[in-house]
Scaffold this active site. Structure first.
Site, short mmCIF file in Angstrom:
data_model
loop_
_atom_site.label_atom_id
_atom_site.label_comp_id
_atom_site.label_asym_id
_atom_site.label_seq_id
_atom_site.Cartn_x
_atom_site.Cartn_y
_atom_site.Cartn_z
N SER A 98 55.02 110.39 75.41
CA SER A 98 54.49 111.35 74.43
C SER A 98 54.26 110.46 73.20
O SER A 98 54.99 109.51 72.96
CB SER A 98 55.52 112.34 74.02
OG SER A 98 55.20 112.84 72.76
N TYR A 101 63.74 115.98 73.44
CA TYR A 101 62.49 115.48 73.80
C TYR A 101 62.10 114.01 73.26
O TYR A 101 61.88 113.22 73.98
CB TYR A 101 61.29 116.50 73.35
CG TYR A 101 60.01 116.19 74.05
CD1 TYR A 101 59.84 116.70 75.60
CD2 TYR A 101 59.17 115.70 73.28
CE1 TYR A 101 58.70 116.46 75.79
CE2 TYR A 101 57.79 115.42 73.67
CZ TYR A 101 57.50 115.92 74.91
OH TYR A 101 56.36 115.78 75.53
N1 LIG Z 1 50.99 119.21 76.30
C1 LIG Z 1 51.13 118.17 75.47
O1 LIG Z 1 50.79 118.34 74.18
C2 LIG Z 1 51.74 116.78 75.74
C3 LIG Z 1 51.92 115.93 74.97
C4 LIG Z 1 52.56 114.77 75.14
C5 LIG Z 1 53.21 114.49 76.18
N2 LIG Z 1 53.23 115.48 77.02
C6 LIG Z 1 53.88 115.13 78.37
O2 LIG Z 1 52.96 115.31 79.50
C7 LIG Z 1 53.58 115.45 80.79
C8 LIG Z 1 52.76 116.64 81.44
O3 LIG Z 1 52.77 117.63 80.80
P1 LIG Z 1 51.50 118.63 80.61
O4 LIG Z 1 51.16 118.77 79.15
O5 LIG Z 1 50.49 118.18 81.48
O6 LIG Z 1 52.31 120.06 81.04
P2 LIG Z 1 52.30 121.06 82.45
O7 LIG Z 1 51.35 121.39 83.12
O8 LIG Z 1 53.58 122.04 81.98
O9 LIG Z 1 53.02 119.69 83.32
C9 LIG Z 1 54.30 119.54 83.56
C10 LIG Z 1 54.80 119.56 84.89
O10 LIG Z 1 55.96 118.78 85.22
C11 LIG Z 1 56.51 119.63 86.30
N3 LIG Z 1 58.11 119.69 86.20
C12 LIG Z 1 58.84 120.09 85.18
N4 LIG Z 1 59.97 119.93 85.54
C13 LIG Z 1 60.16 119.51 86.88
C14 LIG Z 1 61.11 119.14 87.64
N5 LIG Z 1 62.54 119.55 87.37
N6 LIG Z 1 60.81 118.84 89.01
C15 LIG Z 1 59.42 118.60 89.15
N7 LIG Z 1 58.31 118.53 88.53
C16 LIG Z 1 58.62 119.24 87.26
C17 LIG Z 1 55.73 121.15 86.29
O11 LIG Z 1 55.67 121.66 87.48
P3 LIG Z 1 56.59 122.66 88.23
O12 LIG Z 1 57.22 123.68 87.29
O13 LIG Z 1 56.08 123.23 89.37
O14 LIG Z 1 57.91 121.75 88.70
C18 LIG Z 1 54.46 120.65 85.58
O15 LIG Z 1 53.63 120.73 86.60
C19 LIG Z 1 55.10 116.08 80.32
O16 LIG Z 1 55.88 114.75 80.81
C20 LIG Z 1 54.99 116.12 79.01
O17 LIG Z 1 56.34 116.10 78.10
C21 LIG Z 1 52.71 116.70 77.01
#
Ligand SMILES: NC(=O)c1ccc[n+]([C@@H]2O[C@H](COP(=O)([O-])OP(=O)(O)OC[C@H]3O[C@@H](n4cnc5c(N)ncnc54)[C@H](OP(=O)(O)O)[C@@H]3O)[C@@H](O)[C@H]2O)c1
Length: 244
Positions: free
Chosen positions: A144, A158
């Site tokens: 992030s 976080y």
């Molecule tokens: N969206 C943003 O603005 C943003 C910005 C910077 C960084 N990020 C980072 O990007 C990454 C992806 O996030 P995203 O934005 O694409 O959101 P997302 O669609 O919510 O993806 C997060 C994924 O992590 C999985 N997950 C969560 N806990 C888990 C666990 N204990 N075991 C296995 N899988 C798990 C979830 O699937 P299940 O619930 O099915 O397990 C989900 O598919 C994350 O690491 C987040 O911190 C997001």
């Protein structure tokens, strides 16, 4: 030197059921990779597997809670049985909480966030390290902007966990380059995904205008994976143009 061909390589994607993990999995399949899909929701993973196959790729659904270290080892063994091992990793599983200040954070949440965002990254790499060395593998850790520079409001657990992912990637690059392993600390800004529902104030459609899409980040993931073997993308920050 031309880009490294990913055709036939096995990439293990965590957080593959949605958002950036999903987009990266489909993009990797489009480039000819075989994709192992992990996350907790089997139905979401099956739907991504359909997209991967529609893109002409091969998919293996490996449901996994990444906070369960024994389950990580079992998941790795399943992939190794099916495809002989893991060549590259895209680590996208992540967690945050709306309760993210010193007034309202809960230490149980803190522990879960660190377990998901940091310890699980170390555990998946650890389970795969022999394979990564054999395959001269690339690790792309989706971190992030809060792991690149201090970002008020991102949350204490976080920001701390994502910052530590940067240290983990640096360590991998320094310790493992003689074995051909490289890592990218990929630091996106706001991306329009389900993840935003964990904010204290969930952005509405107007506030999501101009945010990155999961596909924007998937392009960056593929850039790191496909770079020639002598090129290391240590850190990549990708933000919406409007980010202050
Ligand atoms: N969206 C943003 O603005 C943003 C910005 C910077 C960084 N990020 C980072 O990007 C990454 C992806 O996030 P995203 O934005 O694409 O959101 P997302 O669609 O919510 O993806 C997060 C994924 O992590 C999985 N997950 C969560 N806990 C888990 C666990 N204990 N075991 C296995 N899988 C798990 C979830 O699937 P299940 O619930 O099915 O397990 C989900 O598919 C994350 O690491 C987040 O911190 C997001």
């Amino acid at each position: 030197m031309s880009e490294q061909s990913g055709a036939g390589r096995v990439v293990w994607v965590t957080g593959a059921g949605s958002g950036m993990g999903r987009a990266a999995a489909v993009a990797a399949a489009d480039g000819g990779r075989r994709v192992a899909l992990s996350g907790r929701r089997p139905d979401a993973l099956e739907s991504v597997a359909e997209d991967v196959r529609a893109a002409g790729g091969e998919a293996l659904v490996v449901p996994l809670d990444v906070t369960d270290v024994a389950a990580i080892d079992a998941a790795h063994a399943r992939i190794a049985d099916a495809w002989g091992g893991v060549d590259d990793l895209v680590l996208s599983a992540g967690l945050n909480t709306p309760r993210r200040t010193w007034e309202n954070q809960r230490i149980d949440d803190f522990r879960s966030i660190v377990a998901t965002n940091l310890t699980a990254v170390a555990a998946v790499v650890q389970a795969s390290i022999a394979d990564l060395r054999r395959a001269r593998g690339t690790v792309v850790a989706i971190s992030s902007v809060a792991g690149w520079a201090f970002k008020p409001g991102a949350g204490i657990a976080y920001a701390a966990s994502k910052t530590a992912v940067g240290a983990l990637c640096r360590d991998l690059n320094v310790a493992e380059w003689p074995n051909g392993v490289r890592a990218t600390h990929l630091c996106p800004g706001d991306v329009d995904t389900e993840f935003l529902s964990m904010r204290p104030e969930v952005p509405d459609a107007a506030n999501r205008e101009g945010m990155l899409s999961p596909d924007d980040v998937a392009r960056a993931v593929l850039f790191a994976l496909d770079s020639p073997a002598h090129v290391r993308i240590d850190e990549l920050v990708i933000t919406p143009t409007h980010l202050r």
